[in-house]
Each structure stands twice: as C-alpha cells, then as structure tokens.
Scaffold this motif. Structure first.
Motif, short mmCIF file in Angstrom:
data_model
loop_
_atom_site.label_atom_id
_atom_site.label_comp_id
_atom_site.label_asym_id
_atom_site.label_seq_id
_atom_site.Cartn_x
_atom_site.Cartn_y
_atom_site.Cartn_z
N UNK A 167 0.81 -1.23 0.00
CA UNK A 167 0.00 0.00 0.00
C UNK A 167 0.84 1.28 0.00
N UNK A 168 2.15 1.14 -0.10
CA UNK A 168 3.02 2.30 0.08
C UNK A 168 2.76 3.38 -0.97
N UNK A 169 2.31 2.99 -2.15
CA UNK A 169 2.08 3.97 -3.22
C UNK A 169 0.60 4.34 -3.36
N UNK A 179 -9.21 2.16 -4.19
CA UNK A 179 -9.00 1.36 -5.40
C UNK A 179 -7.93 0.29 -5.19
N UNK A 180 -6.96 0.58 -4.33
CA UNK A 180 -5.84 -0.36 -4.13
C UNK A 180 -6.20 -1.52 -3.22
#
Length: 267
Positions: A167-169, A179-180
């Motif tokens: 999830x870093x980006x 969305x991620x």
C-alpha cells in the motif's frame, strides 16, 4: 484469524477507511454480512452463528470495531465467553470513546479468549488487547495506516509489513487507497519462508498457511471480506462493500443501502 487494514484521519474526505479479511474454518457457519442490531444504534457486520457476535461491526454513528484472535496451540477455551461479544459491546455506543470507556469499566478480559481489536470513529482510534489481566490494555492511536493481524500491533509482524509495502504507493487521494485495497486483500503473494525462531515469535508456526493476505488451506481460509469508509461529513452514508467468499474469486458487492432498508422486527 483475520486481517484488518485501517487508515485513520489521513485524508480530508474520509476519516476512516477499512479493509478486512475474515479467516476461519470452512465448516464454521457464519453470515458475512447482516443487520446485527436494528436500532439504538443500527449496526451492520458479519455474524458468527456458533459463538454469536461479530468479528467486525459498524454502527450508524460511524463507530467501527474489528478483532483478530490471538493464536493458541490448543485452540479457543470453550469455557470462556465469545470474543465476538466485544465488537458488539463497543458498537452499542454513540462514539468509540464512550464504547471503550464503558468496556474498561464493565469488562474482565480474562473471561474471553485472547484477542486484539481496533475500534474507532471520526474522532478517536484505539487499540485494545485482551488477555488474562483484569483490565484490557488500551492505547489511543495517532492518525496513520495500521495493519493488524494475529500478532501485536506494531510488533514483529512480517505479514503486516508485507501489506504495508503493498500500500506504500496508495496514499495520495481518498480514492487511491480505496482502489488499491481489493487487490491487496485478494493477494496470494506469500511471505518468503522465515526462520523457525521468527515464525515461533510471530505465532506463525501455529498457522503457516496464513502468510499471504488471502488464505487458502485444506480446512481453513479466507471466508469473506469487508471494505468500508466513514466520510468526515456525518451526513454522508457509510459505504460498505462485502464479498461472500474469498475476495480473489468472489466479487465485492455494495451493501450501503442496508442502512436505510426496513428490517422485520427490532432488536
């Protein structure tokens, strides 16, 4: 065992964003989504048809409470109260602060099987640990991204670090994270094999098949998933999407309309 991913007060539009996987034995009857309390306050979430209660609940005021089990080599003690009672207790209040304060006064953690919880709303977020002590361990948390599995929050959990890396980006806009999350909770990317002493320290040696976010084993695995987001504006309905099976193969469906749907009878 479960996985909870919670972003709190990191975006202006949504105060709280959560994604959760429910990992359980395939033969344990549950409802992945139900009306847990029809009113005072209306509460939605998963329903455990064996022990009662829920692993994750959210009420109409935006109070969210989710738990993960603390693994035990011998399994849960059947003489103790169901852990699922605790999220039900916490979401019976108009705020996370009120729920936690009432639980501290009323509860004896040793009467439950050991568990860890995240409970929050638009204004407060807490981490609770239930063990054999007379009082629960309670920590108020600062704004941030938290990943809770079946190890202590902020401890030596390689699985939590793995999810954080995925999830870093995804920390830009409110929609970026939303969305991620589906791809993260449905991921089968397993952690690299770990030394025996590390696995033992994390409790992973008890459940070696739980290294990936989405779990599949012979008798145990990810049974359902939930994503929800609580808008900073209290007039905006709390959005909830759920999968009635493992998120890798079961589409997420939007159940937000359940907040306003009539329910036969009251509880």
């Amino acid at each position: 065992m479960c996985l909870l991913i919670l972003s709190w007060q990191r975006q202006e539009k949504y105060a709280l964003v959560l994604a959760a996987n429910r990992d359980e034995r395939y033969d344990r009857p549950t409802e992945p989504f139900a009306v847990l309390r029809a009113r005072r306050p209306r509460t939605l979430g998963g329903l455990d048809l064996v022990g009662g209660g829920t692993w994750l609940g959210v009420n109409e005021h935006g109070v969210v409470a989710g738990l993960t089990n603390t693994p035990s080599p011998d399994g849960p003690d059947p003489s103790k109260r169901s852990r699922g009672e605790v999220p039900m207790f916490l979401t019976a209040h108009a705020s996370a602060e009120q729920g936690v304060e009432a639980f501290i006064k009323a509860a004896r953690p040793g009467t439950y099987n050991a568990a860890r919880l995240l409970v929050g709303d638009r204004n407060h977020l807490y981490y609770l640990e239930l063990d054999a002590n007379e009082s629960p361990s309670v920590h108020e948390l600062a704004p941030g991204l938290y990943v809770l599995e079946n190890a202590a929050l902020g401890g030596s959990s390689s699985k939590a670090r793995f999810v954080e890396e995925l999830l870093v980006n995804s920390t830009g806009t409110a929609d970026d994270l939303w969305r991620a999350l589906p791809s993260v909770i449905s991921s089968h990317r397993a952690l690299a094999p770990m030394p025996d002493e590390v696995a033992q320290a994390e409790g992973r040696s008890l459940w070696p098949m739980t290294r990936s976010p989405c779990v599949h084993a012979n008798e145990y695995g990810t049974r359902s998933s939930t994503m929800l987001r609580v808008a900073s504006d209290p007039d905006v309905p709390i959005q909830i999407v759920v999968s009635d099976g493992p998120p890798c193969s079961t589409p997420l469906r939007d159940v937000t309309a359940t907040w306003s749907q009539p329910v036969a009878g009251t509880s």
